[in-house]
Write a protein that holds these residues in place. Structure first.
Motif, PDB file in Angstrom:
ATOM      1  N   LEU A  82       1.022  -1.281   0.376  1.00  0.00           N
ATOM      2  CA  LEU A  82       0.163  -0.033   0.120  1.00  0.00           C
ATOM      3  C   LEU A  82       0.594   1.120  -0.170  1.00  0.00           C
ATOM      4  O   LEU A  82       0.834   2.228  -0.702  1.00  0.00           O
ATOM      5  N   GLN A  83       2.071   1.246   0.504  1.00  0.00           N
ATOM      6  CA  GLN A  83       2.532   2.484   1.239  1.00  0.00           C
ATOM      7  C   GLN A  83       3.359   2.632  -0.222  1.00  0.00           C
ATOM      8  O   GLN A  83       3.570   3.943  -0.858  1.00  0.00           O
ATOM      9  N   LYS A  84       3.814   1.466  -0.768  1.00  0.00           N
ATOM     10  CA  LYS A  84       4.564   1.864  -2.342  1.00  0.00           C
ATOM     11  C   LYS A  84       3.168   2.082  -3.849  1.00  0.00           C
ATOM     12  O   LYS A  84       4.210   3.084  -4.380  1.00  0.00           O
ATOM     13  N   ILE A  85       1.976   1.356  -3.336  1.00  0.00           N
ATOM     14  CA  ILE A  85       1.711   1.915  -4.445  1.00  0.00           C
ATOM     15  C   ILE A  85       1.159   3.712  -4.103  1.00  0.00           C
ATOM     16  O   ILE A  85       1.360   4.721  -5.318  1.00  0.00           O
TER      17      ILE A  85
ATOM     18  N   ASN B  37       7.462  -1.706  -8.027  1.00  0.00           N
ATOM     19  CA  ASN B  37       8.239  -2.373  -8.193  1.00  0.00           C
ATOM     20  C   ASN B  37       9.875  -1.666  -7.384  1.00  0.00           C
ATOM     21  O   ASN B  37      10.941  -2.296  -7.211  1.00  0.00           O
ATOM     22  N   ARG B  38      10.386  -0.300  -7.698  1.00  0.00           N
ATOM     23  CA  ARG B  38      11.374   0.388  -8.527  1.00  0.00           C
ATOM     24  C   ARG B  38      11.252   0.986  -6.333  1.00  0.00           C
ATOM     25  O   ARG B  38      12.068   1.692  -6.412  1.00  0.00           O
ATOM     26  N   VAL B  39      10.074   1.479  -6.499  1.00  0.00           N
ATOM     27  CA  VAL B  39       9.969   3.066  -5.485  1.00  0.00           C
ATOM     28  C   VAL B  39       9.899   2.505  -3.599  1.00  0.00           C
ATOM     29  O   VAL B  39       9.987   1.577  -3.489  1.00  0.00           O
ATOM     30  N   LYS B  40      10.481   3.242  -2.932  1.00  0.00           N
ATOM     31  CA  LYS B  40      11.069   2.742  -1.829  1.00  0.00           C
ATOM     32  C   LYS B  40      10.125   4.187  -0.915  1.00  0.00           C
ATOM     33  O   LYS B  40      10.261   5.409  -1.381  1.00  0.00           O
ATOM     34  N   PRO B  41       9.252   3.936  -0.297  1.00  0.00           N
ATOM     35  CA  PRO B  41       8.206   4.906   0.328  1.00  0.00           C
ATOM     36  C   PRO B  41       9.249   5.465   1.041  1.00  0.00           C
ATOM     37  O   PRO B  41      10.277   5.339   2.254  1.00  0.00           O
ATOM     38  N   ASN B  42       9.170   7.234   1.027  1.00  0.00           N
ATOM     39  CA  ASN B  42       9.852   7.559   1.921  1.00  0.00           C
ATOM     40  C   ASN B  42       8.926   7.940   2.814  1.00  0.00           C
ATOM     41  O   ASN B  42       7.521   7.660   3.114  1.00  0.00           O
TER      42      ASN B  42
END
Length: 200
Positions: free
Chosen positions: A88-91, A143-148
């Motif tokens: 959820l955080q990633k989307i 798949n590439r993002v990292k939640p801030n």
């Protein structure tokens, strides 16, 4: 006021000395009521959920997500796993990285609204991976993002009941970037936050 005397001791004093301590009894009762209220307030504060931390369970009625404080009104609940929380955080990060904080909350609201609705899948994972719904799933950005930190906080607040769009809002898109404007033409506009327009 005699703070160290119990009600029983004051009553005994009245019987033995014939002195009326009615005002003292009244004062003592008031103090006890105040102490009980203070203790209840402290207990309530301890039990209140922290809106900046994700809950273990979500609570819904047929038409809305409930805050943790209103869970007694729920008609069903949903156990939130660590895997789904991260997803959820990633989307939200993938969809709303450059958007205002309120926009991140609103994107989370849309996912949770779909989870609640009978017209969408029954798990957060299935909602996010439903075919042709979220472009970051299709283009691999998910798949590439990292939640801030801001995204994590926005998601946690939304999970705890904060709403920037109503419970019947199921869509959003950027009118500048969208190649398919079917939603914009066929659904009712609910709100604009940053570059995203939200629809019912």
């Amino acid at each position: 006021m005699l703070p160290h005397l119990t009600t029983l001791e004051i009553k005994r004093s009245i019987k033995e000395n014939g002195v009326s301590h009615a005002p003292l009894l009244k004062e003592l009762a008031a103090e006890r009521a105040w102490l009980r209220a203070q203790a209840a307030a402290v207990q309530s504060k301890k039990q209140a959920p922290d809106p900046l931390h994700p809950p273990d369970q979500l609570f819904f009625t047929r038409t809305k997500l409930l805050s943790q404080e209103d869970k007694e009104q729920a008609t069903w609940s949903y156990a939130l796993s660590g895997e789904e929380l991260l997803l959820l955080q990633k989307i939200v990060m993938a969809e709303a990285e450059g958007e205002p904080y309120e926009g991140k909350v609103a994107v989370t609201n849309v996912v949770l609204n779909r989870l609640r609705s009978a017209n969408y899948p029954d798990t957060i994972k299935e909602v996010i991976y439903q075919k042709s719904q979220f472009s970051p799933v299709q283009n691999g950005r998910l798949n590439r993002v990292k939640p801030n930190k801001e995204t994590i906080r926005a998601v946690n607040e939304a999970l705890n009941g904060r709403k920037e769009v109503s419970d019947d809002t199921y869509y959003f898109l950027s009118l500048k970037l969208a190649t398919d404007l079917t939603i914009a033409r066929t659904k009712d506009k609910a709100k604009v936050i940053g570059n995203h327009t939200f629809y019912k």
